[in-house]
Write a protein that holds these residues in place. Structure first.
Motif, PDB file in Angstrom:
ATOM      1  N   ILE A 162       0.743  -1.156  -0.147  1.00  0.00           N
ATOM      2  CA  ILE A 162       0.044  -0.032  -0.016  1.00  0.00           C
ATOM      3  C   ILE A 162       0.948   1.130  -0.013  1.00  0.00           C
ATOM      4  CG2 ILE A 162      -1.798   1.156   1.166  1.00  0.00           C
ATOM      5  CD1 ILE A 162      -2.653  -1.247   2.387  1.00  0.00           C
ATOM      6  N   TYR A 163       1.668   1.720  -1.068  1.00  0.00           N
ATOM      7  CA  TYR A 163       2.212   2.898  -1.189  1.00  0.00           C
ATOM      8  C   TYR A 163       2.295   3.012  -2.735  1.00  0.00           C
ATOM      9  CZ  TYR A 163       5.590  -1.077  -2.472  1.00  0.00           C
ATOM     10  OH  TYR A 163       6.407  -2.147  -3.092  1.00  0.00           O
ATOM     11  N   PRO A 164       2.409   4.296  -3.016  1.00  0.00           N
ATOM     12  CA  PRO A 164       2.558   4.535  -4.581  1.00  0.00           C
ATOM     13  C   PRO A 164       3.913   4.585  -4.953  1.00  0.00           C
ATOM     14  CG  PRO A 164       1.615   6.493  -3.050  1.00  0.00           C
ATOM     15  CD  PRO A 164       2.101   5.358  -2.346  1.00  0.00           C
ATOM     16  N   VAL A 165       4.122   4.648  -6.101  1.00  0.00           N
ATOM     17  CA  VAL A 165       5.530   4.822  -6.647  1.00  0.00           C
ATOM     18  C   VAL A 165       5.582   5.733  -7.856  1.00  0.00           C
ATOM     19  CG1 VAL A 165       7.284   3.444  -8.071  1.00  0.00           C
ATOM     20  CG2 VAL A 165       6.148   2.214  -6.475  1.00  0.00           C
ATOM     21  N   THR A 166       6.465   6.488  -7.755  1.00  0.00           N
ATOM     22  CA  THR A 166       6.803   7.714  -8.766  1.00  0.00           C
ATOM     23  C   THR A 166       7.909   7.582  -9.383  1.00  0.00           C
ATOM     24  OG1 THR A 166       5.571   9.124  -7.151  1.00  0.00           O
ATOM     25  CG2 THR A 166       6.786  10.029  -8.859  1.00  0.00           C
ATOM     26  N   TRP A 167       7.847   8.070 -10.707  1.00  0.00           N
ATOM     27  CA  TRP A 167       8.941   8.110 -11.658  1.00  0.00           C
ATOM     28  C   TRP A 167       9.522   9.598 -11.793  1.00  0.00           C
ATOM     29  CZ3 TRP A 167      12.189   4.414 -13.118  1.00  0.00           C
ATOM     30  CH2 TRP A 167      12.029   3.048 -13.024  1.00  0.00           C
ATOM     31  N   PHE A 168      10.763   9.918 -11.463  1.00  0.00           N
ATOM     32  CA  PHE A 168      11.076  11.308 -12.068  1.00  0.00           C
ATOM     33  C   PHE A 168      12.338  11.286 -12.944  1.00  0.00           C
ATOM     34  CE2 PHE A 168       9.027  13.840  -8.584  1.00  0.00           C
ATOM     35  CZ  PHE A 168       8.764  13.111  -7.751  1.00  0.00           C
ATOM     36  N   ARG A 169      12.496  12.311 -13.574  1.00  0.00           N
ATOM     37  CA  ARG A 169      13.572  12.292 -14.397  1.00  0.00           C
ATOM     38  C   ARG A 169      14.481  13.616 -14.439  1.00  0.00           C
ATOM     39  NH1 ARG A 169      10.850  12.464 -20.377  1.00  0.00           N
ATOM     40  NH2 ARG A 169       9.903  14.577 -20.081  1.00  0.00           N
ATOM     41  N   GLN A 170      15.704  13.573 -14.442  1.00  0.00           N
ATOM     42  CA  GLN A 170      16.746  14.645 -14.509  1.00  0.00           C
ATOM     43  C   GLN A 170      17.509  14.883 -15.743  1.00  0.00           C
ATOM     44  OE1 GLN A 170      18.574  15.159 -10.663  1.00  0.00           O
ATOM     45  NE2 GLN A 170      18.795  17.429 -11.314  1.00  0.00           N
ATOM     46  N   ALA A 171      17.483  15.814 -16.619  1.00  0.00           N
ATOM     47  CA  ALA A 171      18.357  16.008 -17.609  1.00  0.00           C
ATOM     48  C   ALA A 171      19.436  16.673 -17.344  1.00  0.00           C
ATOM     49  CB  ALA A 171      17.451  16.484 -18.870  1.00  0.00           C
ATOM     50  N   PRO A 172      20.683  16.865 -17.861  1.00  0.00           N
ATOM     51  CA  PRO A 172      21.972  17.633 -17.398  1.00  0.00           C
ATOM     52  C   PRO A 172      21.283  19.015 -17.507  1.00  0.00           C
ATOM     53  CG  PRO A 172      22.293  15.834 -19.190  1.00  0.00           C
ATOM     54  CD  PRO A 172      20.954  15.890 -18.802  1.00  0.00           C
ATOM     55  N   GLY A 173      21.832  19.472 -16.330  1.00  0.00           N
ATOM     56  CA  GLY A 173      21.425  21.179 -16.286  1.00  0.00           C
ATOM     57  C   GLY A 173      20.160  21.594 -15.965  1.00  0.00           C
ATOM     58  N   LYS A 174      19.422  20.646 -15.823  1.00  0.00           N
ATOM     59  CA  LYS A 174      17.811  20.821 -15.328  1.00  0.00           C
ATOM     60  C   LYS A 174      17.644  20.357 -14.106  1.00  0.00           C
ATOM     61  CE  LYS A 174      16.266  21.134 -20.233  1.00  0.00           C
ATOM     62  NZ  LYS A 174      15.222  20.733 -21.033  1.00  0.00           N
ATOM     63  N   GLU A 175      16.247  20.645 -13.435  1.00  0.00           N
ATOM     64  CA  GLU A 175      15.965  20.277 -12.309  1.00  0.00           C
ATOM     65  C   GLU A 175      15.061  18.829 -12.581  1.00  0.00           C
ATOM     66  OE1 GLU A 175      15.242  24.457  -9.801  1.00  0.00           O
ATOM     67  OE2 GLU A 175      13.336  23.049 -10.463  1.00  0.00           O
ATOM     68  N   ARG A 176      15.042  18.163 -11.436  1.00  0.00           N
ATOM     69  CA  ARG A 176      14.495  17.079 -11.559  1.00  0.00           C
ATOM     70  C   ARG A 176      12.778  17.163 -11.569  1.00  0.00           C
ATOM     71  NH1 ARG A 176      16.546  12.430  -7.407  1.00  0.00           N
ATOM     72  NH2 ARG A 176      18.508  13.094  -8.284  1.00  0.00           N
ATOM     73  N   GLU A 177      12.196  16.410 -12.491  1.00  0.00           N
ATOM     74  CA  GLU A 177      10.804  16.667 -12.716  1.00  0.00           C
ATOM     75  C   GLU A 177      10.049  15.338 -12.767  1.00  0.00           C
ATOM     76  OE1 GLU A 177      10.395  18.144 -16.663  1.00  0.00           O
ATOM     77  OE2 GLU A 177      11.053  16.269 -17.731  1.00  0.00           O
ATOM     78  N   PHE A 178       8.662  15.648 -12.485  1.00  0.00           N
ATOM     79  CA  PHE A 178       7.815  14.471 -12.319  1.00  0.00           C
ATOM     80  C   PHE A 178       7.632  13.928 -13.663  1.00  0.00           C
ATOM     81  CE2 PHE A 178       4.134  12.125 -10.974  1.00  0.00           C
ATOM     82  CZ  PHE A 178       3.005  12.290 -11.952  1.00  0.00           C
ATOM     83  N   VAL A 179       7.497  12.542 -13.757  1.00  0.00           N
ATOM     84  CA  VAL A 179       7.248  11.820 -15.029  1.00  0.00           C
ATOM     85  C   VAL A 179       5.806  11.237 -14.863  1.00  0.00           C
ATOM     86  CG1 VAL A 179       7.870  10.046 -16.659  1.00  0.00           C
ATOM     87  CG2 VAL A 179       9.716  11.550 -15.607  1.00  0.00           C
ATOM     88  N   THR A 180       5.717  10.369 -14.100  1.00  0.00           N
ATOM     89  CA  THR A 180       4.382   9.475 -13.948  1.00  0.00           C
ATOM     90  C   THR A 180       4.472   8.962 -12.494  1.00  0.00           C
ATOM     91  OG1 THR A 180       3.188   7.763 -14.693  1.00  0.00           O
ATOM     92  CG2 THR A 180       5.582   7.688 -14.813  1.00  0.00           C
ATOM     93  N   ALA A 181       3.207   8.555 -11.868  1.00  0.00           N
ATOM     94  CA  ALA A 181       3.145   7.971 -10.694  1.00  0.00           C
ATOM     95  C   ALA A 181       2.229   6.808 -10.602  1.00  0.00           C
ATOM     96  CB  ALA A 181       2.909   9.062  -9.533  1.00  0.00           C
TER      97      ALA A 181
END
Length: 122
Positions: A30-49
């Motif tokens: 009973i927990y969500p899972v999230t994917w983030f991504r981080q490109a060079p020189g950019k902030e980490r961003e939400f992708v999907t959960a």
């Protein structure tokens, strides 16, 4: 709790990859899972959960191309990425939010995997 992300690699534009995130050390599903991504020189961003009962959420930039799923029997979440674009190039991280934390925000996460590199060539 430990998260292990895998499945990244080099792919051409329009190609596909499937990422996996194995969650260990937590007996309840009973927990969500999230994917983030981080490109060079950019902030980490939400992708999907994905919620514990498999309701998905997507960033607009990946809607219709990426699909998140999970297998409770394997404590694993998957990210199927299709129609990949060069702008999808990044290190992809899976994470589990803390209780009460937003599953869409970096600040809401409690545990992180080490990340897997995805490179899309043009």
């Amino acid at each position: 709790v430990q998260l292990q992300a895998s499945g990244g690699g080099l792919v051409q534009t329009g190609g596909s990859l499937r990422l996996s995130c194995v969650v260990s050390g937590r007996t309840s599903g009973i927990y969500p899972v999230t994917w983030f991504r981080q490109a060079p020189g950019k902030e980490r961003e939400f992708v999907t959960a994905i919620t514990w009962n498999s309701r998905p959420y997507y960033a607009d930039s990946v809607k219709g191309r990426f699909t998140i799923s999970r297998d409770h029997t394997k404590n694993t979440a998957y990210l199927q990425m299709d129609s990949l674009k060069p702008e999808d190039t990044a290190v992809y991280y899976c994470a589990v939010p803390r209780p009460g934390g937003s599953m869409l925000l970096v600040g809401g996460m409690d545990y992180w995997g080490k990340g897997t590199q995805v490179t899309v060539s043009s």
